[in-house]
Design an enzyme around this catalytic site. Structure first.
Site, short mmCIF file in Angstrom:
data_model
loop_
_atom_site.label_atom_id
_atom_site.label_comp_id
_atom_site.label_asym_id
_atom_site.label_seq_id
_atom_site.Cartn_x
_atom_site.Cartn_y
_atom_site.Cartn_z
N HIS A 174 54.78 59.72 27.39
CA HIS A 174 55.03 60.56 28.56
C HIS A 174 55.96 61.71 28.23
O HIS A 174 55.93 62.75 28.87
CB HIS A 174 55.50 59.72 29.74
CG HIS A 174 54.35 58.96 30.32
ND1 HIS A 174 54.10 57.66 29.98
CD2 HIS A 174 53.36 59.35 31.14
CE1 HIS A 174 52.99 57.27 30.58
NE2 HIS A 174 52.52 58.26 31.29
N ARG A 227 51.65 62.19 39.05
CA ARG A 227 52.38 61.02 38.50
C ARG A 227 53.65 60.81 39.32
O ARG A 227 54.73 61.27 38.96
CB ARG A 227 52.75 61.28 37.04
CG ARG A 227 51.58 61.20 36.06
CD ARG A 227 52.10 61.27 34.63
NE ARG A 227 51.10 60.89 33.66
CZ ARG A 227 50.32 61.76 33.01
NH1 ARG A 227 50.43 63.04 33.22
NH2 ARG A 227 49.43 61.33 32.13
N ARG A 255 48.62 59.47 42.68
CA ARG A 255 48.54 58.16 42.05
C ARG A 255 49.75 57.34 42.49
O ARG A 255 50.88 57.83 42.44
CB ARG A 255 48.55 58.29 40.53
CG ARG A 255 48.58 56.91 39.86
CD ARG A 255 48.45 56.98 38.40
NE ARG A 255 49.69 57.40 37.76
CZ ARG A 255 49.84 57.52 36.45
NH1 ARG A 255 48.81 57.30 35.66
NH2 ARG A 255 50.97 57.91 35.94
N GLU A 289 41.50 52.47 33.08
CA GLU A 289 42.30 52.63 31.87
C GLU A 289 42.50 51.32 31.11
O GLU A 289 43.29 51.25 30.19
CB GLU A 289 43.63 53.33 32.16
CG GLU A 289 44.37 52.84 33.39
CD GLU A 289 45.62 53.69 33.72
OE1 GLU A 289 45.97 54.58 32.94
OE2 GLU A 289 46.22 53.41 34.76
N ASP A 326 45.80 55.36 28.21
CA ASP A 326 45.92 53.92 28.17
C ASP A 326 44.63 53.26 27.71
O ASP A 326 44.66 52.26 27.00
CB ASP A 326 46.31 53.38 29.55
CG ASP A 326 47.80 53.54 29.79
OD1 ASP A 326 48.58 53.23 28.87
OD2 ASP A 326 48.18 54.02 30.88
N ARG A 347 50.61 53.48 22.19
CA ARG A 347 50.52 54.94 22.23
C ARG A 347 51.83 55.62 21.84
O ARG A 347 51.86 56.83 21.67
CB ARG A 347 50.04 55.41 23.61
CG ARG A 347 50.96 55.09 24.75
CD ARG A 347 50.26 55.22 26.10
NE ARG A 347 50.55 56.48 26.77
CZ ARG A 347 50.30 56.72 28.05
NH1 ARG A 347 49.70 55.80 28.80
NH2 ARG A 347 50.59 57.86 28.60
N CYS A 380 41.59 62.00 33.50
CA CYS A 380 42.91 62.63 33.67
C CYS A 380 43.85 62.31 32.52
O CYS A 380 44.99 62.73 32.50
CB CYS A 380 43.53 62.23 35.01
SG CYS A 380 43.85 60.46 35.14
C1 PEP Z 1 46.28 57.64 31.22
O1 PEP Z 1 46.62 56.50 30.91
O2 PEP Z 1 45.41 58.28 30.61
C2 PEP Z 1 46.94 58.32 32.35
C3 PEP Z 1 46.49 59.47 32.79
O3 PEP Z 1 48.04 57.72 32.88
P1 PEP Z 1 49.47 57.76 32.17
O4 PEP Z 1 49.39 58.72 31.01
O5 PEP Z 1 50.46 58.23 33.18
O6 PEP Z 1 49.66 56.37 31.74
MG MG Z 2 47.84 55.38 32.27
#
Ligand code: PEP
Ligand code: MG
Length: 605
Positions: free
Chosen positions: A210, A317, A353, A455, A479, A489, A526
């Protein structure tokens, strides 16, 4: 195997790079030059040191002096914060001053110095920590909330006693700098003084952390996975950080600066061209139109969405509203934030979300999610799992979103759905909240649409069941990739395995799209795959209806879509679904983008 997804094609800098320079993973494009500021090394380890009987009065004096200095510092910070952010935000420092005045704490420290004959810093550290542990065990929420204050103040006192400089306040930097840290939590990144941070680099991290995502949306060049940069580099060194190629070049020569200057010029020229298509749709040369939306983290980002020409918000988010604070945001505060985005972007849709706390986004409010560190936070108490257990927090958010839906363009999306039960339970809560609002005569959108993020591989496997019960899907590839390939990740050591074109990932996306379309609902992406130029033909070819990218990437992604033919993309996707080599899929997809948009990134494609 070096994967180049999420970055522009590389230039070979190997001849220019000297051994003192550092290589990492590029996560946010752009180049910056400036002085280095290392974060996170200020807090030195403290150890028990015994003193002689005759030294006791001296240690007591030191303690008094340390407390005085701390009190002055807190007073100054409080004044600065009041000026910058208002009295409400500054009130936390009042709580800090109260800690310094606590007679039991001080008595405990002086007794320990006198009886155990230890230094003032050690005594303060031990007694404060003992207090924190006692508070942790109490059922009283208010007292438990004081733990973070107590620990903050204790660290400040100890730093002062040790004569260390005050820890850098990342929200108030004195001069422009390149921030280098071992790691940057998303909560710290959110607090960074954006005007002063030219770029940042971290020892660890991955492209879809993030923190990396935020760097892209803030347009701050960033490199992660620099290994031991935070130890090798020093405060005040001049460096160039190259967010295209993942380099930190120390004391760059005039020649290097000149070459980078040229890259910047070409980049600016290209951005000028992108402005020309600002109001045009994301439609392929053979007439297939997709929706191109943007991902946001806070209410203020809606201006960025408009600036970029995004068709609404594909992912809000909301967890960023919950970070960096000691108390939960109220329903009203959330409502104001959600309504603001909806009102500013109306009639374009805004997909909110629900809370995705956990993983690398850890809250600091007390009593929730911080009791014990989890062994596997990404497999743990996160997102919808957290919300369904902490139902008071979830309800407040749902009510806030529902109230904002009166604007007419709001949709809800649940993160981390792994099974049907989570979806039906969440929907039930939404219905209960609707009933409450109805009874109280509070307006909301009766037709508000609800979607699910896809995801987790299990969600793909049951996509037909989910699709019957929602109005849309949005694939969270960040994810989905980590859970499918069992690749954290955030971990730079295995970043080479984090592979968006892995045949398994592409098959899962295809299955999701097919299930959605069988049930007459749309499906978007997304995750960061949607923000990667090289992935666009694949995603279009797999039949995705919407792409939601970080705002600065909306224009280049639109540019690519407008230069592709859907027929070519479908052919590519069909090839990919049969192909056994992810490298070959990536090469073909990149080649298609390079052919279709050769002038992308200043003709260097
Ligand atoms: C994802 O997992 O691709 C997503 C958009 O959510 P986040 O990156 O906030 O986990
Ligand atoms: Mg995610």
């Amino acid at each position: 195997k070096q994967k180049t997804a999420y970055e522009i094609p590389k230039r070979d800098w190997s001849s220019d790079v000297c051994s003192s320079d550092l290589r990492g993973i590029p996560v946010s494009t752009g180049v910056c030059v400036g002085k280095i500021l290392i974060l996170g090394q200020q807090r030195a380890a403290i150890s028990r040191q015994e003193i002689s009987e005759s030294d006791v009065p001296h240690q007591l004096e030191r303690l008094e002096q340390g407390l005085l200095t701390t009190r002055q510092q807190l007073h100054e910070i409080q004044q600065q914060v009041t000026q910058a952010m208002g009295a409400k935000d500054a009130s936390i420092f009042e709580a800090h001053v109260l800690v310094l005045d606590d007679p039991t704490l001080l008595e405990g420290v002086t007794r320990m110095i006198a009886e155990e004959k230890v230094t003032a810093e050690w005594a303060f550290h031990v007694v404060a920590e003992r207090f924190a542990k006692t508070l942790e065990a109490l059922p009283d929420d208010y007292l438990r909330e004081r733990i973070a204050d107590l620990r903050d103040v204790a660290a400040r006192v100890v730093n002062n006693l040790l004569g260390h400089e005050e820890a850098v306040d990342v929200a108030r930097l004195k001069e422009p700098c390149i921030v280098i840290a071992h790691d940057l939590a998303p909560s710290t990144t959110a607090r960074l003084d954006k005007k002063m941070v030219l770029g940042f680099g971290t020892d660890v991290g991955g492209k879809t952390s993030h923190t990396a995502i935020m760097a892209r949306s803030l347009r701050i060049p960033a490199v992660v996975g620099l290994q031991d940069a935070s130890h090798k580099l020093h405060n005040g060194q001049t460096a160039l950080l190259d967010g295209f190629n993942g380099l930190v070049i120390l004391s760059p020569t005039d020649q290097t600066l000149f070459e980078y200057g040229q890259i910047e010029q070409r980049q600016k020229g290209f951005e000028e061209r992108l402005r020309e298509i600002h109001d045009q749709p994301a439609v392929t040369l053979d007439g297939a139109q997709i929706t191109l939306s943007a991902n946001v983290e806070e209410a203020a980002d809606s201006a960025e969405v408009k600036l970029a020409g995004g068709e609404g918000v594909g992912l809000f988010r909301t967890e960023f509203l919950f970070l960096n604070r000691s108390t939960l945001p109220s329903e009203e505060e959330q409502y104001q934030a959600y309504r603001q985005v909806a009102a500013e972007l109306k009639p374009a849709p805004v997909i909110i979300r629900t809370l995705d706390l956990g993983g690398d986004k850890l809250p600091t409010f007390v009593g929730v999610a911080q009791d014990a560190a989890e062994m596997n936070p990404f497999l743990g108490w996160r997102a919808i799992r957290f919300c369904l257990q902490e139902s008071a927090i979830f309800r407040a958010q749902l009510r806030a979103i529902l109230r904002a839906s009166a604007e007419g363009n709001v949709k809800i999306m649940y993160p981390m759905i792994s099974g049907l039960e989570e979806l039906t339970q969440s929907n039930e809560l939404v219905e209960q909240c609707k009933a409450e609002l109805r009874a109280a005569g509070v307006p909301f959108d009766e037709n508000l649409e609800i979607g699910a993020m896809i995801e987790i591989p299990s969600a793909v496997m049951i996509a037909d069941s989910l699709a019957k019960r929602v109005k849309f899907f949005s694939i969270g590839t960040n994810d989905l990739i980590q859970y499918t390939l069992a690749v954290d990740r955030l971990n730079e050591k295995i970043a080479y395995l984090y592979d968006p074109t892995h045949p398994a990932v592409l098959k899962l996306i295809k299955q999701t799209v097919d299930a959605a379309h069988r049930h007459g609902i749309w499906v978007g992406v997304c995750g960061e795959m949607a923000s990667d130029p090289a992935m666009v033909p694949l995603l279009l070819g797999l039949g995705v209806d919407e792409l939601s990218t970080t705002p600065p990437l909306v224009p280049p992604i639109k540019y690519i879509v407008r230069r592709l033919k859907l027929a070519e993309c479908t052919e590519l996707a069909n090839f990919a679904l049969e192909c056994e080599s992810s490298a070959e899929i990536l090469t073909r997809s990149q080649a298609l983008v390079s052919r279709a948009a050769p002038d992308l990134f200043g003709g260097r494609a």
